[in-house]
Design an enzyme around this catalytic site. Structure first.
Site, PDB file in Angstrom:
ATOM      1  N   ASP A   1      39.729  46.607  32.279  1.00 39.50           N
ATOM      2  CA  ASP A   1      40.898  45.911  32.819  1.00 39.50           C
ATOM      3  C   ASP A   1      41.601  45.202  31.666  1.00 39.50           C
ATOM      4  O   ASP A   1      41.014  44.324  31.020  1.00 39.50           O
ATOM      5  CB  ASP A   1      40.452  44.911  33.887  1.00 39.50           C
ATOM      6  CG  ASP A   1      41.605  44.383  34.726  1.00 39.50           C
ATOM      7  OD1 ASP A   1      42.748  44.825  34.501  1.00 39.50           O
ATOM      8  OD2 ASP A   1      41.354  43.536  35.600  1.00 39.50           O
TER       9      ASP A   1
ATOM     10  N   ASP B   1      47.044  49.458  33.926  1.00 38.58           N
ATOM     11  CA  ASP B   1      46.223  48.559  33.100  1.00 38.58           C
ATOM     12  C   ASP B   1      44.749  48.521  33.463  1.00 38.58           C
ATOM     13  O   ASP B   1      44.013  47.692  32.942  1.00 38.58           O
ATOM     14  CB  ASP B   1      46.798  47.147  33.146  1.00 38.58           C
ATOM     15  CG  ASP B   1      46.804  46.561  34.550  1.00 38.58           C
ATOM     16  OD1 ASP B   1      46.698  47.320  35.522  1.00 38.58           O
ATOM     17  OD2 ASP B   1      46.921  45.326  34.673  1.00 38.58           O
ATOM     18  N   GLU B   2      44.280  49.395  34.362  1.00 40.43           N
ATOM     19  CA  GLU B   2      42.843  49.398  34.647  1.00 40.43           C
ATOM     20  C   GLU B   2      42.378  50.778  35.086  1.00 40.43           C
ATOM     21  O   GLU B   2      43.146  51.580  35.604  1.00 40.43           O
ATOM     22  CB  GLU B   2      42.473  48.349  35.706  1.00 40.43           C
ATOM     23  CG  GLU B   2      43.102  48.544  37.056  1.00 40.43           C
ATOM     24  CD  GLU B   2      42.586  47.537  38.081  1.00 40.43           C
ATOM     25  OE1 GLU B   2      41.368  47.254  38.093  1.00 40.43           O
ATOM     26  OE2 GLU B   2      43.410  47.056  38.880  1.00 40.43           O
TER      27      GLU B   2
END
Length: 359
Positions: free
Chosen positions: A12, A106-107
Site C-alpha cells: 500500500d 496505489d495498492e
C-alpha cells in the site's frame, strides 16, 4: 500430504497522490497537502500525512477540510502522472511474481508462495520491493505479510507510513481477536453497526457466533465473517480478476430540484457510462441509481434486466425509471450516479443468447 502455506504480501503506497505531488514539487514537502479542488462541491481525493494530523481525509468535502486546516494547500489531481507511477510500481512487482491483484493505483496483493527470484522469505521480498519502489520512484510504501489476503491487508495498516508488519500462521487468530470489527477489510460501516447491535465489537466477539447464526443476520457474507474471525481466508490472489461494474457519479455545482433537471443529468451520466462500456467492449444487466440529497442522506435503487443493455438510450431510460418513485424529490439533489453491473463481453452475450434460444 502437508498443505502449502501461502505467502501473501499486501503493498500500500503511503498517501500516494499527495506524495507524488510533494515529490514533484519540493516546495510542498512537509506541508499539509490535499489533492483536489478548493470549491464548494469538491471533495479531497487524497491528503498528505501532514494534513491528516489536522483530521483531513480523502472523500471529505474540500470546504470542511479547509476549516480543519486553514493553511491546507490544494493541488489539482494529475491522474495521468499517478497512472504512470503506478505502472512503474507494478513493473517492480512483476520481477517477483506473476500473481498480482491490483486493488487500485496505489495498492495490490502479491502471491509469492513460488517467487520468480529465490529469496528466503516473503518478508525479504517485501523489504526488497519497498526498497526498489523508494529507489526508482522516490516514494514510500507500507507492506503487510501473512498467509492470506485478509491478514496481509490488516498487517499493511499496522506500521504505516513506510513500515512493514508480518502476521505468521501461529499468530493469525490471536491478532484478529483484539481488533475492532470496523477495522476489518470487508466489514463496512453499515455492517459494523449491525454487528454492534448484536454485541459484536471485536474479532473475539465475532468468533463466539456460530455460522448458522451469522447466516441468519448476514446471509452469504456469513461464511467470510466466520472465517476471518478465526484468521482464515481462502480467497486466492486473482491477477486477471474480471471487472464487476462500471459507473459514474457527479456532484453538481448547483442542486437539482425538478424532474427535468434530474432526467437531463441522468442522460448525461448514461452517455458517459456507456462510453466506458464501449471502450472496454462490455455491457451489463443490472443498473443501479445512486442519489444523494443536500442533507447527505443517500439512497440507491437497482434494476436487473433479462437481457443485457444494448445502447445508451436503454441505459438512460432504465435510470429514469429507477428515479420515478422518488419524484418529486423530498429535498434538492447534490449528487447522482449510475452503475452498470453483471457485466458481459460480446462473447458472453452471444453464448447467453444461443442458450436462451435453445431453451
Amino acid at each position: 500430504m502437508t498443505a502449502v502455506v501461502r505467502r501473501i504480501i499486501h503493498i500500500d503506497m503511503d498517501a500516494f497522490y499527495a506524495s507524488v505531488e510533494q515529490r514533484d514539487n519540493p516546495a510542498l514537502k512537509g506541508q499539509p497537502v490535499a489533492v483536489g479542488r478548493c470549491q464548494e462541491r469538491a471533495v479531497v481525493a487524497a491528503a498528505s500525512y501532514e494534513a491528516r494530523k489536522f483530521g483531513v481525509r480523502s472523500a471529505m468535502p474540500s470546504v470542511q477540510a479547509q476549516r480543519k486546516c486553514p493553511h491546507l494547500i490544494f493541488v489539482p489531481p494529475r491522474f495521468d502522472v499517478y497512472r504512470a507511477v503506478s505502472a512503474q510500481i507494478h513493473a517492480i512487482f512483476a520481477r517477483y511474481t506473476p500473481l498480482i491483484q491490483p486493488l487500485s493505483l496505489d495498492e495490490a496483493y502479491l502471491d509469492v508462495t513460488h517467487p520468480l527470484l529465490p529469496r528466503p522469505s516473503a518478508t525479504a521480498i517485501a523489504e526488497e520491493i519497498r526498497a526498489a519502489i523508494l529507489r526508482e520512484t522516490g516514494l514510500t510504501a507500507s507492506a503487510g505479510v501473512s498467509y492470506n489476503k485478509f491478514l496481509a491487508k490488516l498487517a499493511s495498516d499496522y506500521r504505516k507510513p513506510n513500515g512493514q508488519f508480518v502476521i505468521p500462521p501461529n499468530r493469525g487468530e490471536d491478532f484478529v481477536a483484539s481488533l475492532p470489527v470496523n477495522a476489518f477489510h470487508g466489514v463496512g460501516p453499515a455492517t459494523a453497526r449491525r454487528m454492534h447491535t448484536l454485541g459484536i465489537h471485536t474479532g473475539a466477539d465475532l468468533r463466539r457466533f456460530s455460522l448458522d447464526i451469522l447466516r441468519q443476520h448476514f446471509g452469504k457474507a456469513a461464511a467470510f465473517y466466520y472465517g476471518i474471525a478465526r484468521g482464515k481466508d481462502d480467497r486466492p490472489v486473482e491477477p486477471n480478476r474480471p471487472r464487476k461494474s462500471l459507473g459514474k457519479e457527479v456532484t453538481f455545482e448547483q442542486d437539482l430540484r425538478t424532474p427535468a433537471e434530474l432526467h437531463a443529468a441522468l442522460r448525461e451520466l448514461a452517455s458517459k457510462v456507456w462510453a466506458g462500456c464501449q471502450k472496454r467492449n462490455l455491457t451489463g444487466r443490472t443498473i443501479t441509481l445512486k442519489l444523494r440529497y443536500t442533507d447527505f442522506d443517500q439512497c440507491t435503487r437497482s434494476l436487473s434486466l433479462a437481457d443485457p443493455v444494448q445502447d445508451q438510450e436503454i441505459l438512460a431510460e432504465m435510470a429514469c425509471r429507477l428515479l420515478a418513485p422518488l419524484l418529486p424529490v423530498r429535498a434538492p439533489v447534490r449528487l447522482l450516479g449510475i452503475t452498470l453491473s453483471a457485466l458481459l463481453n460480446p462473447q458472453d452475450q452471444e453464448a447467453a443468447t444461443q442458450l436462451s434460444l435453445l431453451s
